[in-house]
Design a protein around this motif. Structure first.
Motif, PDB file in Angstrom:
ATOM      1  N   LEU A 185       0.817  -1.208   0.000  1.00  0.00           N
ATOM      2  CA  LEU A 185       0.000   0.000   0.000  1.00  0.00           C
ATOM      3  C   LEU A 185       0.856   1.265   0.000  1.00  0.00           C
ATOM      4  N   TYR A 186       2.128   1.119   0.370  1.00  0.00           N
ATOM      5  CA  TYR A 186       3.053   2.251   0.373  1.00  0.00           C
ATOM      6  C   TYR A 186       4.053   2.178  -0.782  1.00  0.00           C
ATOM      7  N   ARG A 187       3.758   1.349  -1.795  1.00  0.00           N
ATOM      8  CA  ARG A 187       4.651   1.275  -2.949  1.00  0.00           C
ATOM      9  C   ARG A 187       4.673   2.629  -3.668  1.00  0.00           C
ATOM     10  N   GLY A 188       5.875   3.122  -3.942  1.00  0.00           N
ATOM     11  CA  GLY A 188       6.016   4.440  -4.555  1.00  0.00           C
ATOM     12  C   GLY A 188       6.107   5.565  -3.539  1.00  0.00           C
ATOM     13  N   PHE A 189       6.205   5.213  -2.262  1.00  0.00           N
ATOM     14  CA  PHE A 189       6.201   6.229  -1.209  1.00  0.00           C
ATOM     15  C   PHE A 189       7.471   7.082  -1.217  1.00  0.00           C
ATOM     16  N   THR A 190       8.621   6.453  -1.533  1.00  0.00           N
ATOM     17  CA  THR A 190       9.892   7.200  -1.531  1.00  0.00           C
ATOM     18  C   THR A 190       9.901   8.323  -2.562  1.00  0.00           C
ATOM     19  N   PRO A 191       9.558   8.043  -3.844  1.00  0.00           N
ATOM     20  CA  PRO A 191       9.514   9.170  -4.781  1.00  0.00           C
ATOM     21  C   PRO A 191       8.453  10.206  -4.424  1.00  0.00           C
ATOM     22  N   THR A 192       7.393   9.753  -3.750  1.00  0.00           N
ATOM     23  CA  THR A 192       6.372  10.698  -3.310  1.00  0.00           C
ATOM     24  C   THR A 192       6.956  11.684  -2.308  1.00  0.00           C
ATOM     25  N   LEU A 193       7.713  11.164  -1.342  1.00  0.00           N
ATOM     26  CA  LEU A 193       8.346  12.036  -0.356  1.00  0.00           C
ATOM     27  C   LEU A 193       9.340  12.986  -1.017  1.00  0.00           C
ATOM     28  N   MET A 194      10.119  12.445  -1.956  1.00  0.00           N
ATOM     29  CA  MET A 194      11.124  13.278  -2.626  1.00  0.00           C
ATOM     30  C   MET A 194      10.468  14.356  -3.492  1.00  0.00           C
ATOM     31  N   GLY A 195       9.302  14.039  -4.036  1.00  0.00           N
ATOM     32  CA  GLY A 195       8.577  15.033  -4.815  1.00  0.00           C
ATOM     33  C   GLY A 195       7.778  15.984  -3.943  1.00  0.00           C
ATOM     34  N   MET A 196       7.346  15.483  -2.776  1.00  0.00           N
ATOM     35  CA  MET A 196       6.497  16.288  -1.908  1.00  0.00           C
ATOM     36  C   MET A 196       7.239  17.467  -1.295  1.00  0.00           C
ATOM     37  N   VAL A 197       8.500  17.287  -0.968  1.00  0.00           N
ATOM     38  CA  VAL A 197       9.262  18.376  -0.331  1.00  0.00           C
ATOM     39  C   VAL A 197       9.318  19.615  -1.236  1.00  0.00           C
ATOM     40  N   PRO A 198       9.765  19.488  -2.510  1.00  0.00           N
ATOM     41  CA  PRO A 198       9.747  20.692  -3.355  1.00  0.00           C
ATOM     42  C   PRO A 198       8.342  21.138  -3.738  1.00  0.00           C
ATOM     43  N   TYR A 199       7.411  20.165  -3.891  1.00  0.00           N
ATOM     44  CA  TYR A 199       6.052  20.532  -4.315  1.00  0.00           C
ATOM     45  C   TYR A 199       5.317  21.315  -3.226  1.00  0.00           C
ATOM     46  N   ALA A 200       5.194  20.722  -2.041  1.00  0.00           N
ATOM     47  CA  ALA A 200       4.464  21.393  -0.962  1.00  0.00           C
ATOM     48  C   ALA A 200       5.224  22.625  -0.477  1.00  0.00           C
ATOM     49  N   GLY A 201       6.562  22.500  -0.387  1.00  0.00           N
ATOM     50  CA  GLY A 201       7.352  23.647   0.056  1.00  0.00           C
ATOM     51  C   GLY A 201       7.200  24.830  -0.880  1.00  0.00           C
ATOM     52  N   THR A 202       7.302  24.566  -2.194  1.00  0.00           N
ATOM     53  CA  THR A 202       7.206  25.648  -3.187  1.00  0.00           C
ATOM     54  C   THR A 202       5.801  26.236  -3.247  1.00  0.00           C
ATOM     55  N   SER A 203       4.775  25.377  -3.225  1.00  0.00           N
ATOM     56  CA  SER A 203       3.406  25.875  -3.357  1.00  0.00           C
ATOM     57  C   SER A 203       3.009  26.755  -2.177  1.00  0.00           C
ATOM     58  N   PHE A 204       3.302  26.313  -0.949  1.00  0.00           N
ATOM     59  CA  PHE A 204       2.967  27.130   0.218  1.00  0.00           C
ATOM     60  C   PHE A 204       3.827  28.390   0.268  1.00  0.00           C
ATOM     61  N   TYR A 205       5.115  28.228  -0.033  1.00  0.00           N
ATOM     62  CA  TYR A 205       6.026  29.387  -0.019  1.00  0.00           C
ATOM     63  C   TYR A 205       5.572  30.433  -1.023  1.00  0.00           C
ATOM     64  N   MET A 206       5.296  29.998  -2.268  1.00  0.00           N
ATOM     65  CA  MET A 206       4.924  30.947  -3.314  1.00  0.00           C
ATOM     66  C   MET A 206       3.589  31.614  -3.016  1.00  0.00           C
ATOM     67  N   PHE A 207       2.627  30.842  -2.488  1.00  0.00           N
ATOM     68  CA  PHE A 207       1.338  31.453  -2.176  1.00  0.00           C
ATOM     69  C   PHE A 207       1.503  32.528  -1.103  1.00  0.00           C
ATOM     70  N   THR A 215       6.876   8.757 -11.464  1.00  0.00           N
ATOM     71  CA  THR A 215       7.534   7.578 -10.882  1.00  0.00           C
ATOM     72  C   THR A 215       6.633   6.913  -9.856  1.00  0.00           C
ATOM     73  N   ARG A 216       6.009   7.710  -9.016  1.00  0.00           N
ATOM     74  CA  ARG A 216       5.094   7.167  -8.002  1.00  0.00           C
ATOM     75  C   ARG A 216       3.952   6.411  -8.662  1.00  0.00           C
ATOM     76  N   ARG A 217       3.324   6.989  -9.687  1.00  0.00           N
ATOM     77  CA  ARG A 217       2.194   6.339 -10.343  1.00  0.00           C
ATOM     78  C   ARG A 217       2.607   5.029 -10.988  1.00  0.00           C
ATOM     79  N   ARG A 218       3.758   5.022 -11.659  1.00  0.00           N
ATOM     80  CA  ARG A 218       4.195   3.789 -12.307  1.00  0.00           C
ATOM     81  C   ARG A 218       4.414   2.683 -11.276  1.00  0.00           C
ATOM     82  N   MET A 219       4.950   3.023 -10.117  1.00  0.00           N
ATOM     83  CA  MET A 219       5.173   2.028  -9.066  1.00  0.00           C
ATOM     84  C   MET A 219       3.859   1.556  -8.455  1.00  0.00           C
TER      85      MET A 219
END
Length: 320
Positions: free
Chosen positions: A166-188, A242-246
């Motif tokens: 159920l957590y397959r693809g979790f690592t790329p999700t975390l690696m993508g989440m840091v710049p995604y959530a960080g940038t979106s909240f920061y920019m807003f 990458t997350r989706r493919r996994m």
């Protein structure tokens, strides 16, 4: 007595932030659910949509399945989205408050760190629901493997390796989440600050609570949120592919080689399909969905905060 009063205020703040975040997440995701489903079909190279573009894929789903099929997997998405968005926005408010005390009032880096931390917190708690939702959305009518949320969860758990599946693809999700959530909240937050400081006559209204503070108008909220979301997606999108493919790898024996590790999946997608048709496949529809989704999400959150008396406006010295 003072300590107990402070604790009660903090609990009320957390509860209201949780509700505002959950509502914002559900509204924004429902608004772009059809585009979300098509994005998943394109990202993971569904055999029925191998040569389709965005509009053609939308027409194909409606013609071969139904209009309601555009919302396939949205039930699982809503089950996931309320706690995800609620946790993310609440965590952001809490992290921002604590980090603001450390970095000081003139810093903006605390917004990036708070956003990244909020994204990681939320995705860690709700990731299995995202896997289930992706599996349901990837199915084509007449070729169903899963009958619903519970069946998908139990089947993946029993047949693919327990909670780890159920957590397959979790690592790329975390690696993508840091710049995604960080940038979106920061920019807003940064754009919100800029609008209030330099363009208050065009982008702001006085706070309805008459605190002397300013709040963004709805169009300004939408523009700030949309731009923040588009920029964040541009940076983090390969990790989402990458997350989706996994997540979807074991639904088809021909794609099982994508289930191994983040780096092997990333390399395989690049080797098999390149950058544009591989790592950034579905990016056009992602802009179409992510930009309005983030615009609606941030705007709804800010509006609900005002309704719940969480937002008293920001007092700021305007002009250059």
């Amino acid at each position: 007595m003072a300590t107990k009063t402070t604790e009660n205020k903090n609990l009320v703040f957390i509860a209201k932030s949780f509700a505002a975040g959950g509502i914002a997440g559900m509204v924004s995701k429902s608004a772009v659910a059809p585009l979300d489903r098509v994005k998943i079909l394109l990202q993971a190279h569904n055999p029925h949509h191998e040569t389709n573009g965005v509009l053609r894929a939308l027409r194909h789903v409606v013609q071969k399945e139904s209009v309601l099929a555009l919302y396939k997997g949205n039930g699982a998405q809503m089950v996931r989205m309320f706690p995800y968005a609620a946790t993310q926005f609440t965590s952001f408010e809490m992290y921002k408050k604590k980090l603001g005390e450390f970095f000081g009032p003139t810093s903006h880096i605390d917004k990036f760190i708070a956003g990244a931390g909020a994204g990681v917190t939320a995705v860690t708690l709700t990731y299995p629901l995202d896997t289930i939702r992706a599996r349901l959305a990837f199915q084509i009518s007449g070729e169903h493997i899963y009958t619903g949320i519970v069946h998908a969860a139990t089947t993946i758990f029993k047949e693919e390796g327990g909670i780890r599946a159920l957590y397959r693809g979790f690592t790329p999700t975390l690696m993508g989440m840091v710049p995604y959530a960080g940038t979106s909240f920061y920019m807003f937050e940064y754009l919100k600050f800029g609008c209030m400081k330099y363009l208050p006559q065009f982008t702001c209204n006085p706070c309805q609570k008459n605190t002397g503070g300013l709040v963004l108008t709805v169009p300004a909220k939408l523009l700030c949120g949309g731009f923040a979301g588009a920029l964040a997606q541009s940076i983090s999108y390969p990790m989402e592919v990458t997350r989706r493919r996994m997540q979807l790898a074991l639904m088809n024996p021909e794609t099982s080689h994508y289930a191994h590790s983040m780096f092997s999946t990333l390399a395989r997608v690049y080797r098999d399909h390149g950058i544009v048709k591989g790592l950034y496949r579905g990016m056009s529809i992602n802009y179409l969905r992510a930009t309005p989704m983030m615009a609606i999400s941030f705007s709804t959150y800010e509006l609900v905060k005002q309704v719940l008396n969480l937002d008293t406006g920001i007092q700021i010295k305007t002009g250059s």
